[in-house]
Design an enzyme around this catalytic site. Structure first.
Site, PDB file in Angstrom:
ATOM      1  N   THR A 346       0.596  -1.456  -0.119  1.00  0.00           N
ATOM      2  CA  THR A 346      -0.079  -0.163   0.126  1.00  0.00           C
ATOM      3  C   THR A 346       1.152   1.506   0.137  1.00  0.00           C
ATOM      4  O   THR A 346       1.735   1.124   0.274  1.00  0.00           O
ATOM      5  CB  THR A 346      -0.837  -0.025   1.415  1.00  0.00           C
ATOM      6  OG1 THR A 346      -0.163  -0.374   2.038  1.00  0.00           O
ATOM      7  CG2 THR A 346      -2.170  -1.020   0.990  1.00  0.00           C
ATOM      8  N   ASP A 347       0.099   2.360  -0.377  1.00  0.00           N
ATOM      9  CA  ASP A 347       1.308   3.761  -0.638  1.00  0.00           C
ATOM     10  C   ASP A 347       0.623   3.990   1.257  1.00  0.00           C
ATOM     11  O   ASP A 347       1.010   5.920   1.245  1.00  0.00           O
ATOM     12  CB  ASP A 347       0.736   4.564  -1.351  1.00  0.00           C
ATOM     13  CG  ASP A 347       0.130   4.248  -2.641  1.00  0.00           C
ATOM     14  OD1 ASP A 347       0.921   3.833  -3.181  1.00  0.00           O
ATOM     15  OD2 ASP A 347      -0.997   4.051  -3.070  1.00  0.00           O
ATOM     16  N   SER A 372       1.074   8.356   5.157  1.00  0.00           N
ATOM     17  CA  SER A 372       0.490   8.351   3.406  1.00  0.00           C
ATOM     18  C   SER A 372       1.611   9.061   2.432  1.00  0.00           C
ATOM     19  O   SER A 372       1.780  10.386   3.215  1.00  0.00           O
ATOM     20  CB  SER A 372      -0.420   9.252   3.551  1.00  0.00           C
ATOM     21  OG  SER A 372      -1.109   9.352   2.280  1.00  0.00           O
ATOM     22  N   ARG A 373       1.810   8.076   1.533  1.00  0.00           N
ATOM     23  CA  ARG A 373       3.099   8.298   1.150  1.00  0.00           C
ATOM     24  C   ARG A 373       3.076   9.134  -0.950  1.00  0.00           C
ATOM     25  O   ARG A 373       3.749   9.449  -0.569  1.00  0.00           O
ATOM     26  CB  ARG A 373       3.954   6.814   0.657  1.00  0.00           C
ATOM     27  CG  ARG A 373       4.552   6.058   1.691  1.00  0.00           C
ATOM     28  CD  ARG A 373       4.702   5.199   0.778  1.00  0.00           C
ATOM     29  NE  ARG A 373       5.104   3.657   2.283  1.00  0.00           N
ATOM     30  CZ  ARG A 373       5.173   2.914   3.126  1.00  0.00           C
ATOM     31  NH1 ARG A 373       4.025   2.427   1.613  1.00  0.00           N
ATOM     32  NH2 ARG A 373       4.862   2.335   4.131  1.00  0.00           N
ATOM     33  N   VAL A 374       2.081   9.572  -0.118  1.00  0.00           N
ATOM     34  CA  VAL A 374       1.530  10.024  -2.011  1.00  0.00           C
ATOM     35  C   VAL A 374       0.186  10.796  -1.920  1.00  0.00           C
ATOM     36  O   VAL A 374       0.305  12.211  -2.432  1.00  0.00           O
ATOM     37  CB  VAL A 374       0.791   8.919  -3.187  1.00  0.00           C
ATOM     38  CG1 VAL A 374       1.827   8.280  -3.664  1.00  0.00           C
ATOM     39  CG2 VAL A 374       0.284   8.362  -3.225  1.00  0.00           C
TER      40      VAL A 374
END
Lengths: 508, 130
Positions: A346-347, A372-374
């Site tokens: 997941t992101d 939250s990476r993006v």
């Protein structure tokens, strides 16, 4: 009418010989526990639909294991109808589910059949659209970066762990800690979006009690969220093959809306049980077990599912499919096999901590372990501006709070930081089924991070905060909330007005 | 250790080659005790079917199972013999459930289904993709 039926039958009967063909068949040699072993069927393809001919009619299955002399299949219908020696034939198709806007507001089983007692989903077979349950994820060229936010209505998430449309954000934590609540609140909050921007929500319940699914549907109905929600239900009473299929069916429905240029949000509740079902099927099919008895391809099981979430490029219609998978940990162990797999796919993840939950900090989001990476690139400018310092301040507060337990005297700046942190934690507290509009969140967090609550006792922050929102909502909706809602920006002009209101309201 | 059906079948058939009936009996007994040791006795039915099929194939014969709704007309039986050759082993059964027509199963692998039951099932099959 009768003549028409007779004519139809006549023409069918006349054409009968034309359809005659030789088919390769297999024979059931073993059946039980939702799986069957078939001798023959040398032409069967992996994941192909099979048809079991039983004295009670056809039962369907999927070819799973292609072995030297036999085929292992999962049974999608009533396996008690199948007996040893029954004929099985291939169909040349992969499992597909009928999709359309008619699905909205319905509760379906993973095969697309309505289970809400409101009759068939589709009125006619004309213009029927079928989507394969398994489909390759969109390629790199078909995608574009995540750039639009999806608001959950939860302050702690929208401010510090923002989620974008097309993102895959994991919700992870122990049992009974509020994972499903976050998902349900997110669905309910989508009702605030204008209809053209509102995503279609798909809630996939895997291996849950039917009573829980019924209460979720009731809550969504009560909140008016079933108007844009589809529930795919594979309850605990259903056999493992249906648990296994449920998330793929949910993804297929989501893809239909994505391909039409719309936004869709799919929640897989939960993938731990999905992994259990796949382990069960694999062990019954005698596939070699690996770590924790899961088969070797357990990573691919989840990666191929979650990769289907995407934000499509404008050339492809610009639709999106956002995925919120849920994973249940055992005693907070995030380093177990399935949690680490899904974390890496997941992101980002929203980690819910039991300690915070029992301290009364709900939602019990651990800001340090959540990421939250993006999503930050999709966060609205106003939220980015006000929440920029929030994560750092909270992290410092948690660290200092741990040290402050041992220190007898604290210097002024440390004391202030602790006080601010306490108040920020209070601001982020939020009840179940109370998603907050984005513009309200901005006002509250602005007040918190800029010290407007510092003079108020920590235990009063929650009530004073809601009073503040009531006041701003009633008196300054046009000047503050409406422009924030419409533009998503906190302009200098709005900020000045907000400062004046906060001074006036909180410092008296 | 359980081996694949093919290995059991081929080993057994190879062991039987050019052996006297007495030896064949002894080999069969040893083969069965091997299956017991391997805990594979439950597979005996499938192994036997495989052996029969391999035997038919080796001898150039095919096994034809004809299931018809009513007693097969001798004219059609002759037609079947012409179609599959005289070396075909044709077995006939009557199954009124088929409504009309007959279905022919060749070597337990290939099915030609020309029955009224199939026709009716196709006509009234649900339109969904299951």
């Amino acid at each position: 009418m009768t003549d028409f039926i007779i004519d139809q039958l006549k023409s069918e009967i006349e054409g009968f010989r034309k359809n005659l063909k030789a088919e390769k068949i297999g024979r059931v040699i073993e059946v039980g526990d939702g799986i069957a072993r078939i001798y023959g069927l040398s032409n069967a393809a992996s994941q192909e639909m099979l048809e079991f001919e039983t004295p009670y009619g056809a039962v369907h299955g999927i070819a799973f294991n292609l072995e030297e002399e036999s085929v292992g299949a999962i049974i999608l219908g009533d396996s008690t109808k199948i007996s040893e020696g029954d004929h099985v034939k291939t169909t040349g198709r992969v499992l597909s589910i009928r999709v359309g806007h008619e699905l909205v507001g319905r509760v379906l089983n993973p095969l697309g059949v309505a289970v809400d007692g409101r009759g068939p989903v589709f009125d006619s077979d004309e213009d029927a659209v079928y989507y394969p349950v398994e489909r390759t994820a969109p390629s790199v060229v078909e995608r574009e970066p995540v750039n639009t936010p999806i608001h959950t209505g939860i302050k702690a998430i929208d401010s510090m762990i923002p989620i974008g449309r097309g993102q895959r954000e994991l919700i992870i934590g122990d049992r009974q800690i509020g994972k499903t609540s976050i998902a349900i609140d997110t669905i309910i909050n989508q009702g605030r979006d204008p209809q053209n921007r509102r995503p279609i929500c798909i809630y996939v319940a895997i291996g849950q009690k039917e009573s829980k699914i019924a209460s979720i549907v009731a809550e969504l109905t009560r909140a008016g969220a079933m108007e844009y929600t589809i529930v795919v239900s594979a309850p605990a009473s259903e056999p493992a093959p249906l648990w296994y299929l449920a998330p793929y069916a949910g993804a297929a429905i989501g893809e239909y809306f994505m391909h039409k240029g719309e936004d869709a949000l799919v929640i897989y509740d939960d993938l731990s049980k999905h992994a259990w079902s796949y382990r069960e099927l694999s062990l019954l099919l005698r596939r070699p077990p690996g770590r924790e008895a899961y088969p070797g391809d357990i990573f691919y099981l989840h990666s191929r599912l979650l990769e289907r979430a995407a934000k499509l490029s404008k050339e492809k219609g610009g639709g999106s499919l956002t995925a919120l998978p849920i994973i249940e940990t055992q005693l907070g162990d995030v380093s177990a096999y399935i949690p680490t797999n899904v974390i890496s796919i997941t992101d980002g993840q929203i980690y819910l901590e039991p300690e915070l939950f029992f301290q009364g900090l709900r939602p019990a989001v651990n800001v340090g372990l959540s990421v939250s990476r993006v999503g930050s690139s999709a966060q609205t400018k106003a939220m980015k501006k006000v929440a920029g310092r929030l994560r750092l301040e909270l992290a410092q507060y948690r660290e200092l709070a741990a040290f402050a337990q041992f220190a007898s005297e604290l210097d002024e700046s440390t004391r202030k930081r602790l006080e601010r942190g306490r108040r920020l934690s209070e601001i982020l507290k939020q009840g179940e089924r109370e998603p907050m509009p984005f513009e309200h969140q901005v006002v509250l967090i602005y007040a918190g991070t800029n010290g407007y609550f510092d003079t108020i006792p920590a235990e009063d922050v929650e009530s004073r905060g809601s009073d503040l929102l009531d006041y701003v909502g009633k008196m300054y909706d046009k000047e503050i909330l409406a422009p924030l809602r419409e533009t998503g920006e906190l302009t200098k002009e709005i900020e000045e007005k907000l400062k004046a209101i906060l001074n006036q309201f909180l410092r008296i | 250790m359980t081996r694949s059906l093919r290995i059991y079948r081929e080993a057994y058939l190879k062991a039987l080659e050019n052996k006297s009936p007495a030896d064949q009996k002894r080999i069969t007994a040893r083969f069965l005790s091997r299956l017991v040791r391997d805990r594979a006795l439950s597979k005996i039915g499938q192994i036997e079917k495989g052996i029969r099929r391999a035997h038919m194939k080796n001898s150039g014969r095919s096994e034809i199972a004809v299931e018809s709704a009513a007693q097969l007309d001798p004219k059609y039986r002759g037609e079947l013999e012409r179609m599959f050759g005289t070396r075909a082993l044709i077995r006939e059964t009557v199954n009124p459930d088929l409504v009309a027509g007959a279905r022919i199963l060749v070597d337990d692998e290939l099915l030609i289904n020309a029955t009224g039951k199939r026709f009716l099932n196709d006509m009234f099959a649900p339109s969904h993709h299951l």
